[in-house]
Design an enzyme around this catalytic site. Structure first.
Site, PDB file in Angstrom:
ATOM      1  N   ALA A 166       0.837  -1.199   0.000  1.00  0.00           N
ATOM      2  CA  ALA A 166       0.000   0.000   0.000  1.00  0.00           C
ATOM      3  C   ALA A 166       0.872   1.249   0.000  1.00  0.00           C
ATOM      4  O   ALA A 166       2.080   1.174   0.223  1.00  0.00           O
ATOM      5  CB  ALA A 166      -0.899  -0.009   1.229  1.00  0.00           C
ATOM      6  N   GLN A 183       2.799   4.169   1.598  1.00  0.00           N
ATOM      7  CA  GLN A 183       3.497   4.166   2.889  1.00  0.00           C
ATOM      8  C   GLN A 183       3.841   2.746   3.362  1.00  0.00           C
ATOM      9  O   GLN A 183       4.000   2.497   4.554  1.00  0.00           O
ATOM     10  CB  GLN A 183       2.695   4.897   3.956  1.00  0.00           C
ATOM     11  CG  GLN A 183       2.548   6.378   3.726  1.00  0.00           C
ATOM     12  CD  GLN A 183       3.881   7.118   3.733  1.00  0.00           C
ATOM     13  OE1 GLN A 183       4.824   6.718   4.404  1.00  0.00           O
ATOM     14  NE2 GLN A 183       3.950   8.195   2.970  1.00  0.00           N
ATOM     15  N   SER A 184       3.989   1.813   2.430  1.00  0.00           N
ATOM     16  CA  SER A 184       4.236   0.417   2.785  1.00  0.00           C
ATOM     17  C   SER A 184       5.596   0.224   3.468  1.00  0.00           C
ATOM     18  O   SER A 184       6.650   0.521   2.889  1.00  0.00           O
ATOM     19  CB  SER A 184       4.183  -0.453   1.528  1.00  0.00           C
ATOM     20  OG  SER A 184       4.679  -1.746   1.780  1.00  0.00           O
ATOM     21  N   ASN A 185       5.549  -0.317   4.685  1.00  0.00           N
ATOM     22  CA  ASN A 185       6.785  -0.691   5.367  1.00  0.00           C
ATOM     23  C   ASN A 185       7.469  -1.855   4.662  1.00  0.00           C
ATOM     24  O   ASN A 185       8.699  -1.934   4.606  1.00  0.00           O
ATOM     25  CB  ASN A 185       6.487  -1.068   6.817  1.00  0.00           C
ATOM     26  CG  ASN A 185       5.928   0.094   7.607  1.00  0.00           C
ATOM     27  OD1 ASN A 185       6.526   1.150   7.666  1.00  0.00           O
ATOM     28  ND2 ASN A 185       4.768  -0.116   8.216  1.00  0.00           N
ATOM     29  N   CYS A 213       7.449  -2.492   1.451  1.00  0.00           N
ATOM     30  CA  CYS A 213       8.162  -1.984   0.274  1.00  0.00           C
ATOM     31  C   CYS A 213       9.459  -1.284   0.690  1.00  0.00           C
ATOM     32  O   CYS A 213      10.496  -1.455   0.046  1.00  0.00           O
ATOM     33  CB  CYS A 213       7.267  -1.027  -0.507  1.00  0.00           C
ATOM     34  SG  CYS A 213       5.943  -1.849  -1.429  1.00  0.00           S
TER      35      CYS A 213
END
Length: 336
Positions: free
Chosen positions: A72, A74-76, A78
């Site tokens: 998503a 703000q993906s941690n 990623c």
């Protein structure tokens, strides 16, 4: 439980701390402890680091030079996949699923800024409901057309291989519990893409720990999430060659999701502000903030008993805090 037979990269030196939360405990009643997986290695820490140790080892074994994954805004996951790629000298391509329309901005702060700083090769936004498997396959094909080789990592790193990272964490918790003389009565963890929850469940079952594990759901209805967690636990246990956790051991409470994934709630804002102000520990708005809101709610309801020793798994995410500053400062969301 023999994890040594699986190839693994190591991104963290030693165990993450197991710490008491004395001031929060005094406010809520149960004896609260925290597993600081926000202090895992790679950029900014967080639970995905444990999964990536196994996934990236497999990517390197297969000769990949590019990691492809999805998350998503703000993906941690990623952020940490990109950090692992940078550490290993690999390229990285990201698919960003806008689970809430209009929430992705390449100019946003938080993790989006870190994507740019760490040199992401490409970011492709897609709408909620898109075929994410097809989107990642298209990226892998584009990499192949350049004469390179991609390794595709599912969202959250949540497949059986990635879940081994949290079977390993269960082993680590039990070793620390013994060394520190801290007998844990219950564990609470955020439950999202299911890999962390399922991996812990498999590890605790394999170790015959006898510790109830409560997931606090951050996205889906309870029945759907519990089915996802159990399905992944079954395949992870098969990979590891350990007993399959019973379906009755899966709990993923959904009362603190609020209006949807990543959408702020008053209870999340209270939890983030409370832990920061009384313990100096930062949570994130999407996962750990809502999971801690669940812990606080269960304590206030008396489900978590006074004196019961409860371990909260801090799965990280604080690098995204700056992107949620308006919500965290919104007086409408402040506890009254």
């Amino acid at each position: 439980m023999n994890l040594a037979r699986f190839p693994r990269r190591r991104y963290t030196a030693g165990f993450t701390p197991l710490e008491p939360l004395p001031r929060l405990s005094a406010l809520l009643g149960p004896e609260l402890w925290i597993k600081r997986d926000d202090l895992l290695g790679l950029a900014g820490g967080g639970n995905k680091t444990r999964k990536l140790e196994f996934l990236v080892a497999e990517a390197l074994r297969e000769g990949a030079d590019t990691l492809v994954t999805v998350g998503a805004p703000q993906s941690n996951h990623c952020r940490l996949t990109l950090a692992a790629a940078a550490r290993e000298g690999l390229h990285c391509r990201l698919i960003i699923e806008e689970r809430v329309p209009g929430t992705y901005s390449p100019d946003a702060l938080g993790n989006n800024l870190l994507f740019d700083l760490m040199g992401v090769e490409s970011i492709t936004p897609v709408a909620l409901g898109s075929d994410l498997g097809a989107a990642m396959a298209a990226e892998a094909a584009a990499v192949a057309a350049l004469g390179r080789r991609a390794y595709v990592i599912p969202g959250g790193g949540s497949n059986p291989l990635g879940a081994l990272g949290y079977a390993s964490c269960a082993q680590e918790i039990m070793a620390q519990s013994f060394d520190q003389g801290v007998a844990i009565d219950r564990i609470i963890v955020a439950s999202g893409s299911a890999g962390t929850h399922a991996g812990l469940l498999v590890g605790l079952t394999a170790l015959n720990a006898g510790i109830p594990l409560t997931g606090i759901n951050v996205r889906r209805p309870q029945a759907e999430q519990e089915a996802n967690v159990h399905a992944l636990a079954v395949t992870t246990a098969a990979l590891l060659g350990t007993p399959v956790p019973d379906r009755s051991a899966v709990s993923a409470l959904d009362r603190w999701v609020g209006p949807g994934y990543s959408l702020p709630t008053p209870s999340m804002v209270e939890a983030v502000r409370l832990l920061a102000s009384v313990e100096g520990i930062m949570l994130d708005p999407v996962y750990t903030g809502k999971a801690m809101a669940g812990l606080i709610g269960l304590a206030r309801e008396g489900v978590l008993r006074r004196g019961e020793r409860v371990l909260f798994i801090h799965t990280g995410g604080s690098p995204s805090l700056h992107a949620y500053a308006p919500a965290l400062r919104d007086p409408v969301l402040q506890p009254q």
